[in-house]
Design an enzyme around this catalytic site. Structure first.
Site, PDB file in Angstrom:
ATOM      1  N   PHE A 113       0.671  -1.304   0.283  1.00  0.00           N
ATOM      2  CA  PHE A 113       0.336   0.061  -0.101  1.00  0.00           C
ATOM      3  C   PHE A 113       0.924   1.436   0.090  1.00  0.00           C
ATOM      4  O   PHE A 113       1.686   1.342   1.059  1.00  0.00           O
ATOM      5  CB  PHE A 113      -0.554  -0.383   1.057  1.00  0.00           C
ATOM      6  CG  PHE A 113      -1.745   0.926   1.138  1.00  0.00           C
ATOM      7  CD1 PHE A 113      -3.217   1.093   0.372  1.00  0.00           C
ATOM      8  CD2 PHE A 113      -1.707   2.071   1.960  1.00  0.00           C
ATOM      9  CE1 PHE A 113      -4.306   1.944   0.219  1.00  0.00           C
ATOM     10  CE2 PHE A 113      -2.660   3.084   2.351  1.00  0.00           C
ATOM     11  CZ  PHE A 113      -3.944   2.833   1.467  1.00  0.00           C
ATOM     12  N   TYR A 209     -10.788  -0.513  11.614  1.00  0.00           N
ATOM     13  CA  TYR A 209     -11.575   0.061  10.182  1.00  0.00           C
ATOM     14  C   TYR A 209     -12.154  -0.296   9.474  1.00  0.00           C
ATOM     15  O   TYR A 209     -13.531  -0.511   8.419  1.00  0.00           O
ATOM     16  CB  TYR A 209     -11.926   1.752  10.257  1.00  0.00           C
ATOM     17  CG  TYR A 209     -10.668   2.093   9.147  1.00  0.00           C
ATOM     18  CD1 TYR A 209     -10.417   1.922   8.137  1.00  0.00           C
ATOM     19  CD2 TYR A 209      -8.946   2.971   9.528  1.00  0.00           C
ATOM     20  CE1 TYR A 209      -9.335   2.845   7.175  1.00  0.00           C
ATOM     21  CE2 TYR A 209      -8.239   3.406   9.071  1.00  0.00           C
ATOM     22  CZ  TYR A 209      -8.118   2.762   7.650  1.00  0.00           C
ATOM     23  OH  TYR A 209      -6.630   3.093   6.828  1.00  0.00           O
ATOM     24  N   ARG A 356     -12.614  -4.610  -6.739  1.00  0.00           N
ATOM     25  CA  ARG A 356     -12.182  -5.162  -5.728  1.00  0.00           C
ATOM     26  C   ARG A 356     -14.258  -5.268  -4.999  1.00  0.00           C
ATOM     27  O   ARG A 356     -14.203  -4.230  -4.794  1.00  0.00           O
ATOM     28  CB  ARG A 356     -11.503  -4.574  -5.173  1.00  0.00           C
ATOM     29  CG  ARG A 356     -10.983  -5.163  -4.543  1.00  0.00           C
ATOM     30  CD  ARG A 356      -9.834  -4.141  -3.411  1.00  0.00           C
ATOM     31  NE  ARG A 356     -10.276  -2.912  -2.683  1.00  0.00           N
ATOM     32  CZ  ARG A 356      -9.370  -2.105  -1.483  1.00  0.00           C
ATOM     33  NH1 ARG A 356      -8.344  -3.426  -1.255  1.00  0.00           N
ATOM     34  NH2 ARG A 356      -9.486  -1.063  -1.217  1.00  0.00           N
TER      35      ARG A 356
HETATM   36  C1  LIG Z   1      -5.736   0.646   4.344  1.00  0.00           C
HETATM   37  C2  LIG Z   1      -4.337   0.363   4.569  1.00  0.00           C
HETATM   38  C3  LIG Z   1      -3.623   2.126   5.196  1.00  0.00           C
HETATM   39  C4  LIG Z   1      -4.323   3.643   5.401  1.00  0.00           C
HETATM   40  O1  LIG Z   1      -3.537   3.694   6.063  1.00  0.00           O
HETATM   41  P1  LIG Z   1      -3.889   4.906   7.590  1.00  0.00           P
HETATM   42  O2  LIG Z   1      -3.465   5.512   7.860  1.00  0.00           O
HETATM   43  O3  LIG Z   1      -5.429   4.230   8.639  1.00  0.00           O
HETATM   44  O4  LIG Z   1      -5.220   6.048   6.675  1.00  0.00           O
HETATM   45  C5  LIG Z   1      -2.276   1.299   4.873  1.00  0.00           C
HETATM   46  N1  LIG Z   1      -1.811   0.351   5.018  1.00  0.00           N
HETATM   47  C6  LIG Z   1      -2.214  -0.756   4.232  1.00  0.00           C
HETATM   48  C7  LIG Z   1      -0.943  -1.670   3.874  1.00  0.00           C
HETATM   49  C8  LIG Z   1      -3.904  -0.691   4.092  1.00  0.00           C
HETATM   50  O5  LIG Z   1      -4.162  -1.147   3.871  1.00  0.00           O
END
Ligand SMILES: *Cc1c(COP(=O)(O)O)cnc(C)c1O
Length: 397
Positions: A113, A209, A356
């Site tokens: 991500f 979440y 997805r």
């Molecule tokens: C959803 C997700 C995030 C999101 O990070 P936030 O700081 O909570 O917005 C980060 N890394 C991965 C792998 C995710 O799937």
């Protein structure tokens, strides 16, 4: 075995909607509104600042951390809550990098991500000369491990395709080369069984979440292995990670155990929401969820492939190598997803061409899967995506 009909009744699901996006934002448990209202009215409203002691607010991060620990195979007392996942990624990485000096390379993969990669690159910039984030294709991680690498940072389940890394094997191989591992469980916690302790993981972080239903902006979690915690220096050394926050010392001393990974004031309203959803999670076994999730995903893949020849499977076909989601490539995926959403099936789109769909057995059943397949078939067969209104890009996809 879990009574999935009974668990479905515990969630508020709008009429006429098939929600295949619990991997992005889990739906609202029916009990959450009352739980949060009680925290607001009876605790914040009536107790005001005494709520920190009287209502036990200060203990919520470790109390809930222990309940999440059960789902991810962590030892009790080694998970705490707070901040967003991006922050927790940074925190875990910074501690791990310091523990593995003088090595200077973070290894990750190009399927990770982007926020995880951005945080790692930012940390390398702050650390300075010679620090480097190196990314390789997901399949090439294994061979890129070497004694030059300080930290291997991977997300177990790929957010786009659902492809899974072999956490146990990669951790073992990395550790044999003196590498510390930071695992991101954003798409694992609540999706499939995780065995942090059995995998000998060093650090782990994740989200609440998504599969765990804490609501938009719910706090993340962080795990540090018992063998490391007394040595891990929290780079984000906030007062609530201090050994004695209310001594107001001028010098920082890290707290006992996982408490040191706390940073600032915990988000009590959001933790109250998470507390309510954990009442559901406390009653289920991840092995049951996993078996049902694989069955739902297999059913969806078979149905879509039989009816939509233009959609190409992007997820592993082998359910044991896939998270709790199914993705398809389609050139006009964004518009097609908008058309599907307009017909009540909620999935999402991930650039460049991924449609997805998340499968969450606590509130999605075979009937939902079949209904979703027939709506997707209608959109594809009749080229319903080829309408201007479905091509307008929204801010959140
Ligand atoms: C959803 C997700 C995030 C999101 O990070 P936030 O700081 O909570 O917005 C980060 N890394 C991965 C792998 C995710 O799937």
């Amino acid at each position: 075995m879990i009574d999935f009909k009974a668990t479905k009744a515990l969630f508020q699901l709008p009429d006429g909607m098939i929600y295949l996006d619990g991997n992005s934002l889990g739906p609202l448990p029916k009990a959450t509104s009352d739980r949060v209202a009680r925290t607001i009215n009876d605790e914040w409203g009536e107790m005001l600042i005494t709520g920190w002691n009287k209502a036990g607010w200060m203990g919520l991060p470790s109390g809930i951390g222990d309940r999440i620990a059960r789902l991810i195979g962590a030892e009790p007392g080694h998970v705490t809550m707070g901040d967003t996942l991006s922050i927790k990624v940074y925190q875990a990485l910074a501690s791990a990098m310091e523990m593995n000096a003088p090595r200077k390379v973070i290894l990750s993969d190009t399927g990770n991500f982007p926020s995880d990669l951005y945080m790692a690159a930012g940390l390398c910039n702050t650390l300075g000369d010679g620090y480097e984030l190196r990314t390789v294709a997901p399949e090439a991680v294994d061979e890129a491990l070497s004694e030059e690498i300080a930290v291997l940072m991977l997300t177990e389940v790929d957010y786009r395709t659902g492809r899974m890394h072999d956490m146990k094997a990669l951790t073992k191989k990395a550790q044999a080369l003196g590498i510390l591992c930071v695992w991101d469980l954003a798409h694992s916690a609540g999706a499939l069984p995780v065995d942090l302790s059995g995998c000998n993981a060093d650090f782990a972080v994740g989200c609440t979440y998504k599969y765990l239903n804490s609501g938009p902006g719910g706090p993340a979690f962080i795990y540090v292995a018992p063998r490391h915690i007394e040595r891990a220096r929290p780079a984000l050394s906030g007062w609530l990670g201090h050994a004695a926050p209310f001594a107001f010392d001028l010098e920082y001393r890290p707290g006992e155990g996982i408490e040191r990974m706390r940073v600032g004031t915990p988000p009590i309203l959001q933790l109250a929401a998470l507390d309510a959803s954990m009442d559901i999670w406390d009653t289920v076994e991840m092995d049951d969820i996993r078996a049902q999730s694989i069955a739902l995903c297999d059913r969806f893949i078979a149905g879509v492939e039989a009816t939509c020849p233009d959609l190409r499977l992007a997820s592993p076909r082998d359910g044991t190598r896939r998270g709790s989601q199914v993705s398809f490539h389609f050139e006009h995926g964004y518009a097609a997803m908008q058309a599907v959403i307009a017909r009540g099936v909620i999935g999402d789109f991930r650039a460049p061409d991924i449609m997805r769909f998340g499968f969450t057995p606590l509130y999605i059943d075979e009937g939902d899967v079949d209904a979703a397949i027939s709506i997707i078939k209608d959109v594809m067969e009749n080229r319903l995506w080829d309408r201007p209104e479905y091509k307008v890009q929204n801010r959140v996809t």
